[in-house]
Motif scaffolding. Sequence first.
Motif, mmCIF file in Angstrom:
data_model
loop_
_atom_site.group_PDB
_atom_site.id
_atom_site.type_symbol
_atom_site.label_atom_id
_atom_site.label_comp_id
_atom_site.label_asym_id
_atom_site.label_seq_id
_atom_site.Cartn_x
_atom_site.Cartn_y
_atom_site.Cartn_z
ATOM 1 N N ARG A 148 36.526 37.395 48.123
ATOM 2 C CA ARG A 148 37.970 37.654 48.179
ATOM 3 C C ARG A 148 38.662 37.164 46.919
ATOM 4 N N SER A 149 38.166 36.003 46.439
ATOM 5 C CA SER A 149 38.796 35.464 45.220
ATOM 6 C C SER A 149 38.556 36.367 44.029
ATOM 7 N N THR A 150 37.305 36.889 43.948
ATOM 8 C CA THR A 150 36.985 37.793 42.825
ATOM 9 C C THR A 150 37.809 39.068 42.910
ATOM 10 N N LEU A 151 37.899 39.646 44.154
ATOM 11 C CA LEU A 151 38.681 40.891 44.338
ATOM 12 C C LEU A 151 40.148 40.682 43.983
ATOM 13 N N PHE A 152 40.682 39.507 44.336
ATOM 14 C CA PHE A 152 42.085 39.201 44.034
ATOM 15 C C PHE A 152 42.333 39.244 42.548
ATOM 16 N N TRP A 153 41.431 38.597 41.793
ATOM 17 C CA TRP A 153 41.615 38.545 40.352
ATOM 18 C C TRP A 153 41.441 39.921 39.684
ATOM 19 N N ILE A 155 51.529 46.063 31.557
ATOM 20 C CA ILE A 155 51.655 45.930 30.091
ATOM 21 C C ILE A 155 51.617 47.311 29.426
ATOM 22 N N ALA A 156 50.655 48.175 29.890
ATOM 23 C CA ALA A 156 50.539 49.521 29.311
ATOM 24 C C ALA A 156 51.808 50.327 29.553
ATOM 25 N N SER A 173 44.103 44.135 36.948
ATOM 26 C CA SER A 173 44.369 45.583 36.849
ATOM 27 C C SER A 173 45.869 45.859 36.858
ATOM 28 N N VAL A 174 46.563 45.146 37.780
ATOM 29 C CA VAL A 174 48.021 45.352 37.850
ATOM 30 C C VAL A 174 48.693 44.904 36.555
#
Length: 441
Positions: free
Chosen positions: A7-12, A23-24, A17-18
């Motif tokens: 879950r921690s990896t998916l959160f990051w 920024i883009a 990505s967001v």
Amino acid sequence: MKQRAKRSTLFWVIAISVAVHVIAGAIFAGLKIYRYTEPPEATFESPPPARRMAQANVEYRVAMQQLQQQSARPPGQTAGAMDSLLEQSLESFDSPGGAFGTSALGGTPVVVGAGAGRGRGLGRIGGGGGSLAIGVSAVDFFGIKKQGERVCFIVDAGASMVEPERGDLPGYERVKAELVAMVEGLSPGTFFNIVVFERGVDLYAPRMVVATRDNTSQVADWIAPYWRLVDGKIKERGTFRKNYEPELVDWEGAGGTSRMDLALAAALEQRADLIFMITDGTPSIRLARKEAEDQTWRRRVEGYEEARARYEASERGKREMAAYEQERAVWQAARDREKAEREAKGLPPVVREGGNRGAPSRPGPSRPSRPTEYAELDDLQRWVRRRATTLYESGGSALPSLNLVGYSPNARGTATIEVLAKTFPDGTSRVIGAFAAGGTP
């Protein structure tokens, strides 16, 4: 533990990505905004070629602007017409031609030019060897020298103007030639018109026209037909155009052989400030007849015709008529000899006002004269003053200068022109002799 790590990896992953998308998006939006707000690249274009105003037009505009500042005319007379006048050249004015034309200002009394003579363009203020104001012409009318801005020439075309004691037809040709020279000598800014009178009036143009070369050059052809000899015959005897009828307000003029009343009325309706007239004699203005008088006259004519028939049928009438015919034959033979002698000299038949002057009187009852009352000179003068007061003072203008030249007049004619010249202030009268062919008066 493993699930918590996933879950921690998916959160990051999602957070990064967001962030990357945010920024883009910001960078993309910034580029868009920059493109819309970026100033356009500077470009240079050559200006259109400068328009050059003709020198004459420049002088004309300058002269007109100075006139507006200096003219003593009431502003109401000039303000409305000045702007339109400045936008056109002198050549744009309509000319009279065969059919009537109109001036560009519709006859409004505006001073529009300068100079002292033809062929000098617009001239200069106070130029021409004198100190004439813009639009003012100095005119020498058979020895009367005056200055004016709106000049009206009146010419008598009655039969008496071409009688032998006045130089016959060649003398009248000289009168016309002198008039043409006067008109052609007007300054280009002066307004002018011509009135020819006899039983009626002929007008050069329906209202004043400006003295452009086009308008003045047609005067010679216009005036030429009056009393001109063509193939041994006289072209036009007196007025023949009859193209103008002035208003005879409070005036009973109804006929006559020398209608000075019509001529003067026409000049006043033109709002001329300088009026010239050449004539040999006195006005002949018949006043309106009363119907009752005409009825009485017609009854008398019926009685005359019956008496005439009885006379010519009588023995006495036959003898007297035979003697009359012999006298008339002698008179006619004398006229024929005179005509032949004149033809040999290149002269036309003698013209006499009133017809067969000197012919023997017909015997027997005389035809009754129609009741006729003629206007007195004092009556004419008073009426002209009243008419001028109405036409001029209502528009804020000064009364005109009336100047008369007597063309080899008799004593009564001389007295007439002297009286008429005093109708308005500054009037002048002068008497000249007849013009000989090619000579001087």
